[in-house]
Design an enzyme around this catalytic site. Structure first.
Site, PDB file in Angstrom:
ATOM      1  N   SER A 294       0.869  -1.179   0.000  1.00  0.00           N
ATOM      2  CA  SER A 294       0.000   0.000   0.000  1.00  0.00           C
ATOM      3  C   SER A 294       0.902   1.224   0.000  1.00  0.00           C
ATOM      4  CB  SER A 294      -0.874   0.008   1.255  1.00  0.00           C
ATOM      5  OG  SER A 294      -0.057   0.244   2.385  1.00  0.00           O
ATOM      6  N   LYS A 295       0.290   2.377  -0.113  1.00  0.00           N
ATOM      7  CA  LYS A 295       1.043   3.631  -0.166  1.00  0.00           C
ATOM      8  C   LYS A 295       1.952   3.740   1.074  1.00  0.00           C
ATOM      9  CE  LYS A 295       1.356   7.576  -2.430  1.00  0.00           C
ATOM     10  NZ  LYS A 295       1.876   7.587  -3.736  1.00  0.00           N
TER      11      LYS A 295
END
Ligand code: GLU
Length: 514
Positions: free
Chosen positions: A266-267
């Protein structure tokens, strides 16, 4: 699938954001497979989810693909025998296939409001059951359906999912069974929305699972290589292949990429746009090489025959990756995105690529750097000089973005003596080295070549009976005011005699001042 059919693979992003590293990896696997087998790579834009897809995202995404140097043979921009390659331009095609399913009774209109479906779904989940459509509209009499539609009621269209299990021979995961009853009748088109086009009379926008099958079949895909997160979609897609009598491609569902915390990428834990890495100063060659090895490895016997030009087993240039790549090397276990490894690989590529390539990739970092003396200094130098400077600096730096700061040493001919440098010279009793260097350069012939400078260093060493660090550090200090920096035998020819002299004099003055 006919094993002799020419390979046709695709990368089919939804334009809902930048091209992320996970997407690049999928693109790469398809690209490598196509190149390896002399096949065709198709780039298809899946933009039927009009609430999330934008032309701006599509533009960025296609731009990123070009910037990474990966070219598809068929794409929205290039066209090809199966154009259009943008799903929003293929709506009439989907309309015809939806109608075909309606006519044969394999699909039906569903009037259930989305909120009601969502509530039923919640209730099933609470009871620990797989939420499947309960069949409310599955057997409505045709006249009733027609009446409701003519009265203006909107309906989605559901595919009648056969109640049996499906087996998939996946090239990565082996045999995968989708058990009967886990997939209920599913929507292939959504209920027409006021702001959206209808793809047939009263038929709303088709959904991903439907368009994907129609396109993969009509575009003649021989292999579908995509992330494991699509495995659950595959059950629905297999049913549609069967309903239309389409030939199945080979499916290869690649393992997921996990962040450094072993959670889904994920980011927060490392997933970012490919563009971010390029902007941070990573080389596309390193990024592509690194991503290929996320979830893929050459098979053991291949490893033995591989003779990478880099001398390192995991540093393979694109032609070598193409030669080595095969679906059999794709791993089942998730791969962890290891930023340190990417950094290491980038540092290797900084040394491995031609100096001209590094220099041209580094140029934008110099142009936008926050160092006025560097930007100013570069105005007066030739391209050849710039390449030589970058060539000298790159060996010690891991990112393109490190180079402007490192180059500062070339743009100040009155360097300030650092505390550390003063200490090194004073404690090492090295002032005589500085003086000897000044004298030698003063009487040196122009231009001061690398060989000439090496001879000067050697002569000072013999004369003062010093060698190694005791010689090289004061020489660097004399020329830059710093203990650390590039090799002086390469830097001096770039500076030239008079700039070298003015530096030594400035440093000497500071050494003598108390
Ligand atoms: N449009 C889908 C995505 O972006 C593609 C899935 C597939 O490759 O079938 O995830």
């Amino acid at each position: 699938m006919n094993p002799n059919a020419p390979v046709r693979v695709r990368y089919a992003p939804s334009p809902t954001g930048y091209l992320h590293v996970g997407g690049v990896r999928t693109l790469l696997f398809n690209y490598l497979y196509a190149r390896k087998h002399g096949g065709t790579l198709i780039l298809r834009i899946e933009d039927t989810d009009q609430a999330r897809s934008t032309p701006e995202h599509e533009r960025m995404l296609l731009g990123d693909v070009v910037e990474l140097g990966i070219e598809a043979e068929e794409s929205p921009g290039k066209g090809g025998p199966h154009a259009p390659y943008r799903q929003s331009e293929r709506l009439p095609i989907y309309g015809r296939y939806v109608q075909q399913l309606l006519d044969s009774g394999k699909a039906y209109h569903c009037f259930c409001p989305a909120e009601m479906i969502a509530e039923k779904r919640e209730a099933a989940l609470k009871l620990g059951r797989t939420p499947v459509y309960d069949g409310t509209c599955a057997h409505l009499p045709q006249e009733l359906v027609s009446r409701r539609l003519s009265a203006g009621e909107k309906a989605g269209i559901r595919f009648r999912a056969p109640n049996r299990s499906y087996l998939l021979e996946d090239a990565v995961r082996g045999q995968v069974e989708f058990k009967a009853g886990t997939v209920g009748d599913f929507l292939i088109t959504r209920s027409p929305q006021p702001h959206e086009k209808e793809i047939g009379t009263g038929i709303g926008m088709p959904v991903y699972n439907f368009c994907c099958v129609i396109d993969d079949a009509l575009m003649g895909m021989t292999h579908v290589i995509r992330g494991e997160d699509h495995l659950s979609n595959t059950a629905r897609q297999l049913m549609l292949y069967e309903a239309f009598g389409f030939k199945l491609p080979v499916f290869a569902h690649t393992a997921m990429v996990l962040g450094s915390d072993r959670q889904k990428l994920s980011k927060r834990n490392g997933d970012s746009a490919a563009r971010d890495y390029l902007e941070q100063g990573y080389l596309k060659e390193a990024l592509l090489n690194f991503l290929t090895f996320l979830g893929w490895n050459p098979k053991l016997e291949q490893k033995e025959s591989l003779k990478p030009r880099s001398g390192h087993a995991e540093i393979l240039f694109m032609d070598e990756l193409i030669a080595a790549f095969d679906l059999t090397g794709l791993q089942k276990a998730p791969a962890v995105f290891d930023l340190d490894k990417l950094k290491w690989m980038n540092a290797q590529y900084m040394k491995l690529l031609p100096a001209e390539t590094i220099a041209s990739r580094a140029r934008p970092f110099f142009e936008k750097c926050d160092l006025p003396e560097v930007r100013e200094g570069l105005k007066g130098v030739s391209e050849e000089w710039f390449v030589r400077m970058v060539d000298l600096l790159r060996v010690d730096h891991g990112l393109l973005s490190d180079l402007p700061l490192a180059s500062k040493v070339f743009f100040n001919d009155e360097p300030e003596l650092s505390v550390e440098a003063r200490l090194a010279v004073v404690e090492g009793n090295s002032v005589p080295v500085v003086t000897a260097l000044k004298n030698a350069i003063e009487s040196a012939a122009e231009p001061v070549t690398q060989e000439a400078f090496e001879a000067i260093q050697k002569q000072i060493g013999t004369q003062l009976n010093v060698k190694g660090k005791a010689l090289f550090i004061p020489i660097r200090v004399a020329l830059t005011g710093q203990v650390h920096g590039p090799e002086m035998k390469k830097a001096v020819p770039l500076l030239g005699k008079s700039r070298a002299l003015s530096r030594i004099r400035a440093v000497e003055k500071q050494l003598h001042a108390v």
